[in-house]
Design a protein around this motif. Structure first.
Motif, mmCIF file in Angstrom:
data_model
loop_
_atom_site.group_PDB
_atom_site.id
_atom_site.type_symbol
_atom_site.label_atom_id
_atom_site.label_comp_id
_atom_site.label_asym_id
_atom_site.label_seq_id
_atom_site.Cartn_x
_atom_site.Cartn_y
_atom_site.Cartn_z
ATOM 1 N N ASP A 415 38.133 -48.127 19.118
ATOM 2 C CA ASP A 415 38.532 -49.046 18.041
ATOM 3 C C ASP A 415 39.355 -48.359 16.967
ATOM 4 O O ASP A 415 39.770 -48.997 16.000
ATOM 5 C CB ASP A 415 37.295 -49.671 17.403
ATOM 6 C CG ASP A 415 36.571 -48.674 16.504
ATOM 7 O OD1 ASP A 415 36.364 -47.527 16.968
ATOM 8 O OD2 ASP A 415 36.257 -49.013 15.357
ATOM 9 N N GLY A 416 39.573 -47.059 17.089
ATOM 10 C CA GLY A 416 40.302 -46.303 16.083
ATOM 11 C C GLY A 416 39.421 -45.544 15.114
ATOM 12 O O GLY A 416 39.934 -44.746 14.309
ATOM 13 N N SER A 417 38.107 -45.753 15.158
ATOM 14 C CA SER A 417 37.203 -44.996 14.286
ATOM 15 C C SER A 417 37.257 -43.519 14.648
ATOM 16 O O SER A 417 37.383 -43.149 15.817
ATOM 17 C CB SER A 417 35.766 -45.493 14.437
ATOM 18 O OG SER A 417 35.642 -46.822 13.989
ATOM 19 N N ARG A 418 37.123 -42.668 13.614
ATOM 20 C CA ARG A 418 37.132 -41.223 13.840
ATOM 21 C C ARG A 418 35.911 -40.581 13.206
ATOM 22 O O ARG A 418 35.493 -40.970 12.112
ATOM 23 C CB ARG A 418 38.395 -40.596 13.252
ATOM 24 C CG ARG A 418 39.677 -41.001 13.965
ATOM 25 C CD ARG A 418 40.897 -40.369 13.333
ATOM 26 N NE ARG A 418 42.124 -40.733 14.052
ATOM 27 C CZ ARG A 418 43.339 -40.348 13.692
ATOM 28 N NH1 ARG A 418 43.493 -39.565 12.617
ATOM 29 N NH2 ARG A 418 44.389 -40.718 14.398
ATOM 30 N N VAL A 419 35.357 -39.587 13.903
ATOM 31 C CA VAL A 419 34.270 -38.786 13.345
ATOM 32 C C VAL A 419 34.641 -37.310 13.475
ATOM 33 O O VAL A 419 35.265 -36.890 14.452
ATOM 34 C CB VAL A 419 32.917 -39.067 14.039
ATOM 35 C CG1 VAL A 419 32.433 -40.459 13.721
ATOM 36 C CG2 VAL A 419 33.001 -38.840 15.541
ATOM 37 N N PHE A 420 34.252 -36.543 12.482
ATOM 38 C CA PHE A 420 34.514 -35.105 12.473
ATOM 39 C C PHE A 420 33.565 -34.440 13.464
ATOM 40 O O PHE A 420 32.348 -34.617 13.393
ATOM 41 C CB PHE A 420 34.298 -34.552 11.069
ATOM 42 C CG PHE A 420 34.822 -33.159 10.867
ATOM 43 C CD1 PHE A 420 36.174 -32.931 10.716
ATOM 44 C CD2 PHE A 420 33.954 -32.088 10.811
ATOM 45 C CE1 PHE A 420 36.666 -31.645 10.511
ATOM 46 C CE2 PHE A 420 34.424 -30.800 10.609
ATOM 47 C CZ PHE A 420 35.794 -30.575 10.460
ATOM 48 N N THR A 421 34.145 -33.683 14.397
ATOM 49 C CA THR A 421 33.400 -33.223 15.567
ATOM 50 C C THR A 421 33.530 -31.715 15.725
ATOM 51 O O THR A 421 34.597 -31.144 15.503
ATOM 52 C CB THR A 421 33.922 -33.939 16.832
ATOM 53 O OG1 THR A 421 33.731 -35.344 16.667
ATOM 54 C CG2 THR A 421 33.193 -33.481 18.082
ATOM 55 N N HIS A 422 32.431 -31.100 16.161
ATOM 56 C CA HIS A 422 32.456 -29.657 16.417
ATOM 57 C C HIS A 422 31.918 -29.378 17.815
ATOM 58 O O HIS A 422 30.916 -29.952 18.252
ATOM 59 C CB HIS A 422 31.612 -28.910 15.393
ATOM 60 C CG HIS A 422 31.695 -27.416 15.523
ATOM 61 N ND1 HIS A 422 32.876 -26.716 15.390
ATOM 62 C CD2 HIS A 422 30.742 -26.478 15.791
ATOM 63 C CE1 HIS A 422 32.649 -25.427 15.558
ATOM 64 N NE2 HIS A 422 31.369 -25.261 15.811
#
Length: 976
Positions: A415-422
């Motif tokens: 949907d275009g949502s972004r989360v900061f990922t490691h």
């Protein structure tokens, strides 16, 4: 002598000194404890029962531990007066079969009052002693070693019903001993430097200084008096251990952790005990190391402690309040994310986060999934909607073909949502903070040019006991050490916030995080997967009809039952249960659990629809897709004429051996099958992956294929019956075409008795598809069919939920299913210039490890071949296939509680609010991947409408007129 030879000689010298001289001197004077034993009959018992049991004398060397049994050892001793003032410990070796940290015998020690003290594991064998008397009760678990040095040998040990009764272990040590701290510190010094030296380049002066210091330290060690000379040997290491790290050194955030699979090579009940042992260790260790921070995911494991080990839970709660024991993950378990449905994925986050909020007042912000087998592209939106901000995974380091290019990045969902990922570059979630691991973290960090920090989870998992005092001492030595990354023990939130502040413009990865391994987990243990899929849809029905019955007639809403049943289903979505990679015992119990869940949910549904239907003799069709009940006859199926099924929309021709030879779309005047091809073709492959039997499909499986073309057809009044035999197995299919349908319904029963085989069902289609489109949670995902790059080629087996679609502009075909997840899609160019796109569904496998009888027996599947379908038709077919209509006698038709005027917008859940306020909660989503305006209509009066997060917490007032972006998920709360 070359530098390499010099180093090799020193390595040999150091390793032998540690192995034969220094480590054996960790304990000095010792005396045996008084040992006695009680072998508990059957399953584990509460500690109170064990304390009251009658113990018999025992001694070191005694056999104990038939598979999955429990023995309680009583350890009693008096500390010799001459040991006063010295550090004394009880040292226990239960007969550990190899030096691995878990996967074998383990123990939990209780004091005389029945309070847990700490665990005993292969690399954590001591118990504290205070005072002059010692009395411990050690609950020893005779867990068999299933994953050993040859881990893929079929074994009957994976189920207590087949494991036998011969003891597996002999107790090897039970001593009261004087601990030598100076020797222990020498070991830690040497190991920290040895690991660092291994990773430094040969030309690096620092390496040679360390080499010389170690050599000098060993010169100063008196091997006949290690304890007495340890301080002198340590003095030679002070200078090299005191040199500070380079100013530009990589920064490591070390987080204590113990990855505990909620079931895998042990049953669920054993996980409860593994957690108690590890969490006892961790909370005890915190008393000795005030800097120690431990991150723990999986709310289910906390809930187990609260129920089964309240004393451990109290210690956890105390440490959580102090900020030392840190809940992370925000999920009920570390679930698989490929196969759980959309609502189930949401509830993983709802129940996990709510538990941490209710019990500890903690809002978890990290979704912590280091070990799941790939990650759905729907997750970023759900993570954000749950109130979380960050995501962590490790498993992509297992990719077979392509190295994942980022360590820190923004992950963008469908949907275009972004989360900061490691993605921790240390490549393990069980680090010991060794020099090798820290150097690897620095070497493999992908963003050195613009960022400086990564996270390292340290501690032994899966029954290994978690972090140890040795690891925490190592952390002190490498905190600021030349040649090494700097190491700071801190919380995951501190790491993530620091990393995001430092690197806000991290690169973006859009779409799924596909794991190039463990692709067979979409298929293995079909009954477990079927139980999950059926449970998800029964829960949907139960909530819907119970809400309708409550609003219409005041019927009690089963809050407690639904909460409990949801948590049961969520538990079984753990990433070794739903994927089918656990031992036989786990899956045997899962099947029984799913049957109980289905029975209870059917009861809730029956009572609700009976209340809604009222008294009467009319046949009412309850349809959970439309949320209605109507006095409408169910669709009839057409009778075959010869081998042809024709309803005026489709003409299906079936050969004498039961294969589809023509699927003709009458309205479109189009043949769906390619020239000369046959559909509904079962195909059998040899299935012998290189490594992980239950987990893997390797690409060479395609080299060996048998088309199961032999069969016989029998006409039925409403369809065609096809029977096939092969090997020791049989396939029986019923092919039906409803009067007004554009889909062929295929019911398949397989009596499966094959070994190391893969059964697929093939449908070649005359469409030139550029992509396959597979349903995922709250939407769908496009995957290229071409293999232009290694990234596409690696996706030779893919996951779909209720449907998979292929098409060309203006025309498409979908395959819907009721419990199949594994698919493959290929295409070829024919001699006539046309393109054949072949969709195959993976029905069954038969690996031999860890369950040697995987999937043996009877299986039933339902599929639908949907002709001339767009995405909207595929979505509808997926729901229809999984939510069959119910016929109930009564007199009252039922209007939908919530209706939507745009078919692109799908209502996924209707329920009463979890806070028991009586508010109605509706979750819906845009299903076609486009913008959608929708107006909702309710059959109950509404005072207020609020948009909420997944936990039903208000975000903003809204109305029943909605504008949705592609694949947007919206949760609405209606106050009546």
């Amino acid at each position: 002598m070359t530098v390499h030879d010099e180093r090799a000689l020193l390595e040999e010298r150091l390793n032998r000194a540690l192995r034969e001289r220094i480590r054996p001197a960790l304990y000095g004077d010792s005396t045996p404890v008084e040992l006695s034993v009680w072998h508990a009959p059957g399953e584990p018992v509460p500690v109170a029962e064990a304390l009251a049991a009658t113990y018999e004398p025992a001694r070191v060397g005694d056999a104990w531990g038939p598979p999955w049994s429990t023995s309680w050892f009583r350890l009693a001793a008096e500390v010799p007066p001459e040991w006063e003032g010295r550090q004394v410990e009880v040292v226990v070796d239960l007969g550990f079969t190899h030096p691995g940290p878990g996967f074998q015998a383990e123990g939990l020690a209780y004091n005389a009052s029945g309070e847990p003290v700490k665990g005993i594991e292969p690399r954590n064998t001591h118990l504290p002693v205070s005072g002059s008397s010692v009395l411990y009760y050690l609950e020893a678990a005779g867990n068999p070693t299933i994953l050993d040095f040859e881990p893929f040998v079929p074994t009957p040990l994976g189920d207590k019903e087949t494991a036998g009764t011969e003891p597996l272990y002999r107790i090897l040590r039970a001593d009261l001993a004087v601990f030598n701290p100076e020797v222990w510190h020498l070991v830690t010094d040497l190991q920290a430097l040895q690991g660092l030296m291994k990773e430094l380049p040969q030309h690096e002066p620092r390496r040679h200084r360390i080499l010389h210091a170690i050599d000098r330290s060993l010169d100063l060690l008196d091997t006949q008096d290690v304890a007495g000379s340890a301080a002198s040997a340590r003095s030679a290491l002070v200078e090299v251990l005191s040199r500070r790290a380079n100013a530009s050194a990589h920064r490591v955030s070390a987080v204590g952790h113990a990855h505990i699979d909620s079931a895998w090579l042990w049953p669920l009940r054993e996980t409860v005990r593994k957690c108690a042992r590890t969490f006892s260790n961790v909370t005890a260790l915190m008393d000795d190391y005030p800097e120690f921070v431990f991150a723990c995911s999986q709310a289910q494991q906390y809930a187990w402690m609260k129920e089964h080990h309240p004393a451990v839970f109290e210690r956890i709660a105390s440490k959580v309040a102090a900020g030392r024991f840190v809940p992370v993950g925000g999920m009920w378990v570390e679930s698989d994310t490929n196969m759980p449905g959309g609502e189930a994925m949401a509830r993983q986050l709802v129940h996990g986060k709510r538990f941490f909020l209710d019990e500890f007042g903690v809002e978890t912000e990290e979704v912590w999934l280091p070990d799941s087998f790939g990650y759905s592209a729907a997750l970023p939106q759900l993570i954000k909607l749950s109130g979380s901000r960050w995501f962590l995974t490790q498993k992509l380091s297992w990719n077979q073909i392509n190295k994942f290019p980022h360590s820190t990045f923004w992950w963008e969902g469908i949907d275009g949502s972004r989360v900061f990922t490691h993605f921790p570059p240390v490549d393990t979630y069980n680090s010991s903070l060794s020099g090798e691991e820290l150097a690897r973290a620095s070497r493999q960090f992908a963003e050195h040019a613009v960022a400086t920090r990564s996270l390292v989870p340290f501690g032994y998992g899966d029954g290994g006991g978690g972090p140890t005092r040795e690891m925490l001492e190592t952390a002190k030595r490498v905190a600021d050490l030349e040649g090494s990354p700097t190491v700071t023990i801190e919380t995951p939130a501190a790491f993530f916030q620091g990393a995001q502040d430092e690197y806000p413009n991290a690169p973006v990865w859009a779409g799924e995080l596909y794991l190039e391994k463990h692709r067979a987990t979409y298929t293995t243990q079909a009954r477990t997967k079927q139980g999950n899929r059926r449970s998800e849809h029964l829960l949907r029905e139960a909530e819907l009809w119970a809400t309708a019955a409550h609003l219409s007639f005041g019927s009690p809403y089963p809050y407690d039952a639904l909460d409990r049943l949801w948590k049961t289903v969520l538990l079984h979505q753990f990433h070794d249960i739903l994927p089918g990679s656990s031992i036989a015992w786990v899956h045997r119990e899962a099947e029984a659990t799913y049957a109980r869940v289905a029975g209870e949910l059917e009861g809730i549904i029956d009572s609700s629809v009976t209340a809604l239907a009222g008294e009467g003799k009319a046949d009412l069709v309850f349809d959970a897709v439309s949320s209605t009940a109507r006095a409408t006859p169910q669709a009839a199926f057409v009778a075959p004429v010869g081998g042809v099924l024709d309803n005026g929309l489709l003409r299906i021709t079936v050969s004498d051996n039961g294969l589809l030879t023509s699927v003709y779309d009458i309205g479109a005047r189009r043949e769906v099958l390619p020239p000369g091809a046959v559909g509904n073709l079962p195909q059998l492959h040899a299935d012998t992956p290189n490594q992980w039997d239950a987990w893997d499909i390797d690409p060479f499986y395609r080299n060996n294929r048998v088309d199961l073309v032999d069969g016989e057809v029998t006409a039925l009044p409403d369809g065609l019956l096809v029977r096939r035999s092969f090997g020791k197995s049989t396939i029986t299919q019923t092919l039906r075409l409803a009067e007004d349908a554009r889909q062929l319904d295929i019911d398949t029963e397989v009596e499966w008795q094959e070994v190391e085989k893969l059964l697929k069902l093939a449908f070649p289609l005359d469409v030139r598809a550029e992509v396959s489109t597979a349903e995922t949670q709250f939407g769908h995902l496009h995957r290229p069919i071409h293999v232009n790059t290694s990234w596409e080629a690696a996706k030779f087996e893919i996951c779909a939920h209720r449907w998979l679609h292929v098409g060309e502009p203006g025309y498409g075909v979908a395959l819907a299913n009721d419990s199949t997840y594994g698919h493959d899609v290929t295409r070829t160019t024919r001699d006539d210039g046309g393109t054949t796109t072949t969709v195959r569904l993976s029905l069954l496998r038969a690996p031999r490890f860890p369950d040697p009888q995987t999937d043996q027996g009877t299986h039933r599947f339902r599929h639908a071949l949907v002709v001339g379908a767009g995405i909207a038709e595929a979505v509808a077919a997926g729901y229809r296939t999984n939510l069959p209509q119910r016929v109930v006698r009564g007199s009252r038709e039922v209007e939908p509680l919530v209706a939507v005027d745009n078919p692109a917008v799908v209502v996924e859940a209707v329920k009463l609010a979890d806070d028991r306020s009586g508010d109605v909660v509706v979750r819906l989503y845009e299903s076609l991947g486009g913008r959608a305006h929708a107006t909702l209509r309710t059959s109950f009066p509404v005072q207020r409408v609020v948009e909420t997060d997944l936990l039903e917490r208000p975000l903003a007032d809204t109305s029943v007129d909605l504008e949705l972006r592609p694949f947007q998920v919206v949760t609405l709360r209606f106050t009546r």
